[in-house]
Design a protein around this motif. Structure first.
Motif, mmCIF file in Angstrom:
data_model
loop_
_atom_site.group_PDB
_atom_site.id
_atom_site.type_symbol
_atom_site.label_atom_id
_atom_site.label_comp_id
_atom_site.label_asym_id
_atom_site.label_seq_id
_atom_site.Cartn_x
_atom_site.Cartn_y
_atom_site.Cartn_z
ATOM 1 N N VAL A 83 -28.127 73.823 66.175
ATOM 2 C CA VAL A 83 -29.000 72.663 66.099
ATOM 3 C C VAL A 83 -28.776 71.787 67.315
ATOM 4 O O VAL A 83 -27.633 71.428 67.615
ATOM 5 C CB VAL A 83 -28.722 71.831 64.824
ATOM 6 C CG1 VAL A 83 -29.608 70.605 64.790
ATOM 7 C CG2 VAL A 83 -28.949 72.674 63.597
ATOM 8 N N SER A 139 -31.029 65.256 63.061
ATOM 9 C CA SER A 139 -30.121 66.314 63.506
ATOM 10 C C SER A 139 -28.689 66.023 63.087
ATOM 11 O O SER A 139 -27.917 66.943 62.811
ATOM 12 C CB SER A 139 -30.155 66.446 65.023
ATOM 13 O OG SER A 139 -31.413 66.836 65.438
ATOM 14 N N PHE A 199 -26.707 79.755 63.296
ATOM 15 C CA PHE A 199 -27.063 78.349 63.167
ATOM 16 C C PHE A 199 -26.831 77.654 64.502
ATOM 17 O O PHE A 199 -25.767 77.804 65.104
ATOM 18 C CB PHE A 199 -26.171 77.748 62.079
ATOM 19 C CG PHE A 199 -26.187 76.256 61.972
ATOM 20 C CD1 PHE A 199 -27.065 75.628 61.102
ATOM 21 C CD2 PHE A 199 -25.307 75.473 62.701
ATOM 22 C CE1 PHE A 199 -27.063 74.255 60.968
ATOM 23 C CE2 PHE A 199 -25.310 74.095 62.579
ATOM 24 C CZ PHE A 199 -26.184 73.487 61.708
ATOM 25 N N SER A 219 -28.694 76.236 54.338
ATOM 26 C CA SER A 219 -28.248 75.923 55.680
ATOM 27 C C SER A 219 -28.368 74.415 55.873
ATOM 28 O O SER A 219 -29.065 73.747 55.122
ATOM 29 C CB SER A 219 -29.133 76.680 56.675
ATOM 30 O OG SER A 219 -29.423 75.881 57.790
ATOM 31 N N ASP A 223 -24.353 70.672 56.881
ATOM 32 C CA ASP A 223 -24.393 72.134 56.966
ATOM 33 C C ASP A 223 -23.319 72.819 56.128
ATOM 34 O O ASP A 223 -23.610 73.706 55.343
ATOM 35 C CB ASP A 223 -24.280 72.606 58.418
ATOM 36 C CG ASP A 223 -24.347 74.116 58.508
ATOM 37 O OD1 ASP A 223 -25.386 74.660 58.130
ATOM 38 O OD2 ASP A 223 -23.358 74.747 58.907
ATOM 39 N N VAL A 256 -28.300 67.081 59.583
ATOM 40 C CA VAL A 256 -28.122 68.533 59.514
ATOM 41 C C VAL A 256 -26.671 68.887 59.820
ATOM 42 O O VAL A 256 -26.042 69.685 59.122
ATOM 43 C CB VAL A 256 -29.070 69.244 60.504
ATOM 44 C CG1 VAL A 256 -28.757 70.731 60.581
ATOM 45 C CG2 VAL A 256 -30.517 69.037 60.096
ATOM 46 N N LYS A 296 -30.017 73.192 57.915
ATOM 47 C CA LYS A 296 -31.441 73.021 58.186
ATOM 48 C C LYS A 296 -32.259 72.924 56.904
ATOM 49 O O LYS A 296 -33.410 72.520 56.940
ATOM 50 C CB LYS A 296 -31.952 74.195 59.022
ATOM 51 C CG LYS A 296 -31.458 74.146 60.440
ATOM 52 C CD LYS A 296 -32.135 75.188 61.282
ATOM 53 C CE LYS A 296 -31.703 75.023 62.729
ATOM 54 N NZ LYS A 296 -32.272 76.054 63.567
ATOM 55 N N SER A 297 -31.657 73.327 55.777
ATOM 56 C CA SER A 297 -32.369 73.205 54.511
ATOM 57 C C SER A 297 -32.520 71.748 54.100
ATOM 58 O O SER A 297 -33.340 71.434 53.240
ATOM 59 C CB SER A 297 -31.619 73.943 53.400
ATOM 60 O OG SER A 297 -31.290 75.236 53.805
ATOM 61 N N THR A 325 -39.503 75.257 56.201
ATOM 62 C CA THR A 325 -38.351 76.159 56.197
ATOM 63 C C THR A 325 -38.429 77.177 57.318
ATOM 64 O O THR A 325 -37.492 77.939 57.525
ATOM 65 C CB THR A 325 -38.262 76.958 54.880
ATOM 66 O OG1 THR A 325 -39.461 77.717 54.728
ATOM 67 C CG2 THR A 325 -38.093 76.047 53.689
ATOM 68 N N ASN A 338 -38.081 77.068 60.408
ATOM 69 C CA ASN A 338 -37.098 77.074 61.494
ATOM 70 C C ASN A 338 -35.695 77.474 61.030
ATOM 71 O O ASN A 338 -34.744 77.389 61.787
ATOM 72 C CB ASN A 338 -37.080 75.737 62.235
ATOM 73 C CG ASN A 338 -36.573 74.620 61.376
ATOM 74 O OD1 ASN A 338 -36.492 74.763 60.155
ATOM 75 N ND2 ASN A 338 -36.206 73.521 61.983
ATOM 76 N N ILE A 339 -35.575 77.943 59.776
ATOM 77 C CA ILE A 339 -34.302 78.530 59.343
ATOM 78 C C ILE A 339 -34.337 80.004 59.715
ATOM 79 O O ILE A 339 -35.148 80.759 59.200
ATOM 80 C CB ILE A 339 -34.108 78.365 57.821
ATOM 81 C CG1 ILE A 339 -34.166 76.888 57.443
ATOM 82 C CG2 ILE A 339 -32.787 78.971 57.380
ATOM 83 C CD1 ILE A 339 -34.163 76.634 55.960
#
Lengths: 699, 43, 81
Positions: free
Chosen positions: A486, A366, A484, A382, A373, A369, A384-385, A403, A405-406
Motif C-alpha cells: 500500500v 492508507s 500486499f 486484508s 492489516d 489500511v 485493503k478490506s 474490492t 484492488n485486493i
C-alpha cells in the motif's frame, strides 16, 4: 460535429490525476462502467482553444503497465489495442513532483508503446516548500516529450496541458528507453517471430500475470521459431527491465531535478508518528468513526424531518387540488410518498461520502489500511478490506466493487461475501424509524440512547462481518499466496472541488439508480394495496356497514374499519397473510410481512411500504412515525412496535440478505451464481434465527 | 367504461413493471453476451 | 542468518542487496525495490507487521512476510544527506 481529440489521463495513484481531470472537464463529466466489468469509467469533454474539443478518459491509477488488478488491467487492455474505440490520440501522464522518479517509470513504458505522451508534473505548488527545482527544458529533451508544470490545487498549468493536447501531432513518439537491451537475443527472436507487432507490446503481452488478468494471449503461441521462457526467467528479465528504466531515470533526474535536502520532511513524519502510532493511531481511528456516526445521526436528522413533513403536506395538497379519482390517489398516495422515500436518504448519503472522501483525499485512509492489516488478516481479510467494509456502510454495491484492488483472490472473495453484513445506508432509514419508535430518547452520560443503539447496530454488523470472514477463512482452502503493498501518500488538505464532486456523483447515482427502482416499486405496491381480486375488496364498504348495522359506531371508526378491511383483502394483504405464519414467531404481523417482502427489492422500501400501507389505511395525514407508533399487534393487543418486536426487526434487517442489486453485483464480480445464492440463503436463515431468539427472549 | 384516470393508473403500472423487468432481467443477458475478454487481446 | 528489511529497527536504514526474485512481485521492483537502493524503516504496526518503508523516495507499506524476502545490509549511522 467535428472530431474530438481522444485523450487518456494515465498516472500513478495519488498523483492528483482526478483533480486534473476535474479541472479539465469541470462538470462535463460522466461516470459509468467498462463493459462487462465493474471498473469505474470516468470520461468528460474539455474545451480547447480555437473551438476544438477533446474527449478526456480518466484511466484507473496504475504504477506500471504490469497489471496486478482488474483496474490496472483496463489501462493495459486499452493501450495494447489500437482498434479500441477509446484508444488515445495522445496520453497525458500525470506525475507527482515529489515522486517524479517512480512516476517516470510508467511514463517511459508508455513512451515505449510509441503513443504520443505529454508529461504533466503535478503538485508544483509544493516545490518551494520541498526545496525542489526542475530544469524543464533539459527534462523535455532527455525524455523526448513536452512537459506541463501543473498545480491542480491552484489551477495553474491546466491551460498548458490544453495547448499541448492541441499540438499533439508535433509530439515526438520515439521511446526514451530501449527495453530490449536487457536480453538482446530474446527480443530479436521475438521481433522476428512477429514482425508486424510493436516489440514492447509483445513483451507486455507475454509478461502479464495471467493468473489474475484474463488477457488474451492466443496471438503469441509457442512456435518453432520462438521459445517462450519460464516464469522465473521472465521475472528476472522484468527486474532487469525495472533496473534499466531506473538507471535511465536516475541519470535524467540527476541533471534536471534538484532537491534541497535542508527542506525537511516535516508534516509526514510528525503526523505519522501520531496517526500510525501503536496506541494513539487506533484511538484516533475509532474516535473518528464515532464522530462520523454521531454526526450523521445528529446532522442529517434536521433535513430528514423537514423532508418528511414537506412530502406529507405536498401529498395532502395534491389530493386536495387535483380532480378526484384513482390516478390522483396514485399520485398522492403512491408517487409522492415514493419520491419522498428516496429524497429522505440524500442527507445521510451525502454526509457519509463527505467523510469517506475527506479521509481518502487527505491520505489518511492508507494509514487506516496500515493499522488494520494485521488485525484483518487474522480473519482472512486484508488491510485493503477496510476500505470496502467502510464503504459498505454507505452501500454494499460500490463496496463490493471497491474490492477490486485486493490482489489476492481469496481475500477478495471473503471481503465480497461479508461486506453485505456492514450496515448500509439503505438499512439506516429502517433502523432510524424503528429506533425512534422503541428506544427512549434519553441521554446517558451525555450520549443519546438512540445514537448508542445505532452505533451498536453498526458494531454488530461489523462484528458479524469479520466473524463470518474468520469462518470462511477457516473453511476455504488457500490457493495463492497473498501479496500486499500500500502506498503511503503525502498528507494533503482535501480539495473541496474533488470532495464536492464525489458527494454529488454518489448522491446522483443513488437517486437516479436505486431511486428509479424504489419509485417503480412504490407504484406497484400502491396498486397492489389499492386493488383486490375478490368481491370482498370491491364491496368492502357494504360488507362492513352491514356487519355493524344497528350498532352505535361513529363514522370515523367505520371508515377506518372499511379501509383496513379493504387492505386485508387487497393483493398485498393476501401476500402478507400468506407469509404471516412464518413471521409471527418473530413478532411481526402481515403488514410488516408485506414490507419484508418488498424489502427484497431494496431495503429502504421498508419505510416507504409501511407509509403506503398506512396512508392507505387512514384518512388523516399524520407522519409515518406517529402512524406506526399507533399500530396495535392483533395477537397480543399491545403495541405492534415494542422493544421485543423492534429489536427483532432491527436484527433481522442487520443480518438478512435483502438486496437484489447486491446479489446481482456479487454475481458479476465473482462470475458465478454460487456465491450470491450462498449469501441469500445463509444470511437470511441466520437473520431469521437471531430475530426469533431476540423476540422470544424479550417478549 | 373505464375513465381516463383508470387508464393512466394502468399505464403507470405497466411502465413501472416494465422498468423493473428490464432492470433485473435484461442486464444479465447483456453481461453474458459482453465480449470484454475476447475483444481485447493484442492484435 | 541473512539480514532482511524485517530486521531493521524503526528509523534504521539499509541498502538492498538481494531479492528473492521468484517470490517478490514485479510491482515491488517497479516501486523502486531494487538492489543498490536505500531503504528506511519509518514505522511498524503492532506485532511488527506491516512495515512502513521509504525505498528510493517512495513511501509504502509491505507485510513482514514480503520484507523477509528482501536482503539488505544495514547502514550503521544515519548519514547526513
Amino acid at each position: 460535429m467535428s472530431k474530438q481529440i481522444k485523450v487518456a489521463l494515465i498516472g500513478n495513484p495519488n498523483t492528483g490525476k482526478t483533480s486534473v481531470f476535474n479541472q479539465l472537464t469541470g462538470l462535463n463529466q460522466k461516470v459509468g462502467n467498462y463493459p462487462g466489468i465493474t471498473v469505474e469509467k470516468k470520461e468528460g469533454v474539455c474545451k480547447l482553444p480555437r473551438g476544438i474539443k477533446a474527449h478526456i478518459l480518466d484511466l484507473p491509477g496504475t504504477y506500471s503497465l504490469n497489471a496486478t488488478s482488474l483496474d490496472e488491467n483496463v489501462v493495459i487492455e486499452l493501450l495494447l489495442n489500437k482498434s479500441h474505440k477509446d484508444f488515445p490520440d495522445v496520453a497525458v501522464v500525470i506525475s507527482d513532483v515529489e515522486n517524479l522518479k517512480r512516476n517516470l517509470l510508467l511514463f517511459t513504458q508508455i513512451k515505449d508503446l510509441k503513443i504520443p505522451a505529454i508529461l504533466a508534473i503535478n503538485m508544483a505548488d509544493r516545490m518551494d516548500r520541498k526545496g525542489i527545482s526542475l530544469d524543464i527544458e533539459l527534462l523535455e529533451k532527455k525524455l523526448n516529450t513536452k512537459i506541463a508544470l501543473v498545480s491542480s490545487r491552484k489551477g495553474t498549468g491546466i491551460d498548458t496541458i490544453k495547448e499541448l493536447i492541441l499540438e499533439y501531432r508535433k509530439l515526438p513518439t520515439e521511446p526514451c528507453v530501449n527495453a530490449s537491451v536487457i536480453d538482446k537475443d530474446y527480443f530479436e527472436n521475438l521481433q522476428n517471430a512477429f514482425p508486424d507487432q510493436e516489440l514492447y507490446k509483445l513483451w507486455l503481452v507475454i509478461t502479464q500475470d495471467v493468473n489474475f488478468v484474463q488477457l488474451n494471449r492466443h496471438t503469441i503461441p509457442d512456435t518453432s521459431s520462438f521459445n517462450t521462457k519460464s516464469r522465473s526467467e521472465l521475472k528476472r528479465l522484468q527486474q532487469k527491465e525495472a533496473i534499466c528504466r531506473y538507471q535511465f531515470i536516475n541519470g535524467t533526474l540527476k541533471e534536471g531535478y534538484k532537491v534541497d535536502a535542508g527542506a525537511a520532511k516535516g508534516l509526514r513524519a510528525s503526523l505519522d508518528r501520531v496517526l500510525t502510532h501503536k496506541v494513539w493511531g487506533y484511538v484516533i481511528f475509532f474516535a473518528i468513526l464515532l464522530l462520523i456516526f454521531q454526526t450523521i445521526f445528529n446532522w442529517s436528522q434536521y433535513p430528514m424531518d423537514y423532508i418528511d413533513e414537506l412530502f406529507a403536506s405536498f401529498s395532502e395538497w395534491a389530493k386536495a387540488t387535483l380532480p378526484a379519482g384513482v390516478f390522483t390517489n396514485l399520485i398522492s398516495e403512491g408517487l409522492i410518498p415514493g419520491i419522498g422515500g428516496i429524497v429522505i436518504f440524500i442527507p445521510q448519503i451525502a454526509f457519509l461520502f463527505l467523510f469517506i472522501s475527506l479521509l481518502e483525499e487527505s491520505g489518511y485512509m492508507s494509514r487506516v489500511v496500515f493499522l488494520m492489516d494485521k488485525g484483518m488478516r487474522r480473519f482472512g481479510l486484508s488491510g485493503k478490506s477496510v476500505v470496502p467494509l467502510i464503504s459498505g456502510t454507505a452501500c454494499a454495491i460500490p463496496a463490493v466493487m471497491a474490492t477490486r484492488n485486493i490482489e489476492n483472490w481469496k481475500e477478495r472473495l471473503i471481503t465480497i461475501l461479508v461486506t453485505p453484513f456492514m450496515t448500509c445506508s439503505a438499512r439506516l432509514p429502517v433502523y432510524l424509524i424503528i429506533i425512534a419508535l422503541v428506544i427512549p430518547d434519553k441521554r446517558f452520560m451525555g450520549l443519546n440512547y438512540q445514537g448508542l443503539m445505532l452505533m451498536a447496530l453498526y458494531l454488530i454488523g461489523f462484528i458479524t462481518a469479520v466473524g463470518s470472514a474468520y469462518l470462511l477463512h477457516k473453511v476455504m482452502k488457500t490457493r495463492t499466496k497473498s501479496f500486499f503493498m500500500v502506498e503511503m501518500p503525502n498528507y494533503k488538505v482535501p480539495l473541496l472541488k474533488n470532495v464536492a464532486l464525489t458527494v454529488l456523483e454518489k448522491t446522483k447515482s443513488f437517486v437516479f439508480g436505486a431511486g428509479k427502482i424504489i419509485l417503480a416499486i412504490s407504484i406497484i405496491l400502491w396498486f397492489l394495496a389499492s386493488n383486490g381480486p375478490s368481491d370482498k375488496y370491491a364491496n368492502a364498504e357494504e360488507i362492513v356497514t352491514e356487519k355493524h348495522r344497528g350498532q352505535d359506531i361513529s363514522e370515523e371508526d367505520l371508515n377506518t374499519e372499511i379501509a383496513s378491511y379493504q387492505l386485508e383483502n387487497s393483493y398485498i394483504g393476501i401476500i402478507g397473510k400468506a407469509i404471516e405464519p412464518a413471521i409471527q414467531p418473530l413478532g411481526y404481523d402481515w403488514k410488516i410481512g408485506i414490507a419484508l417482502v418488498s424489502s427484497f427489492a431494496a431495503r429502504e422500501v421498508f419505510v416507504g411500504t409501511l407509509a403506503t400501507i398506512y396512508s392507505v389505511g387512514s384518512e388523516e395525514e399524520s407522519t409515518i412515525k406517529n402512524r406506526m407508533a399507533a399500530e396495535i399487534n392483533p395477537v397480543t393487543g399491545g403495541k405492534l412496535f415494542n422493544l421485543a418486536s423492534g429489536v427483532s426487526l432491527l436484527l433481522f434487517y442487520a443480518f438478512a440478505m435483502q438486496c437484489m442489486s447486491t446479489l446481482a453485483i456479487v454475481k458479476r464480480e465473482t462470475n458465478s451464481w454460487k456465491w450470491p445464492m450462498a449469501q441469500l440463503i445463509l444470511m437470511s436463515g441466520f437473520a431469521y434465527i437471531v430475530a426469533l431468539i431476540a423476540y422470544q427472549v424479550l417478549k | 367504461m373505464p375513465d381516463i384516470q383508470t387508464i393512466l393508473v394502468y399505464a403507470a403500472l405497466a411502465i413501472a413493471v416494465g422498468f423493473l423487468v428490464k432492470k433485473f432481467f435484461l442486464p444479465k443477458k447483456k453481461t453474458k453476451k459482453a465480449c470484454s475478454n475476447q475483444d481485447c487481446g493484442c492484435h | 542468518m541473512k539480514t532482511t528489511i524485517a530486521h531493521l529497527k524503526r528509523g534504521e536504514k539499509g541498502i538492498i542487496k538481494d531479492i528473492s526474485i521468484d517470490n517478490v512481485p514485479v510491482k515491488l521492483f517497479e516501486m523502486g525495490c531494487l538492489p543498490g537502493n536505500e531503504v528506511e524503516l519509518l514505522q511498524v504496526a503492532p506485532f511488527r507487521d506491516p512495515l512502513y518503508l521509504n525505498i528510493n523516495g517512495s513511501f509504502f507499506s509491505i507485510r513482514r512476510e514480503t520484507a523477509l524476502l528482501i536482503e539488505i545490509e544495514k547502514l550503521n549511522e544515519t548519514r547526513a544527506l
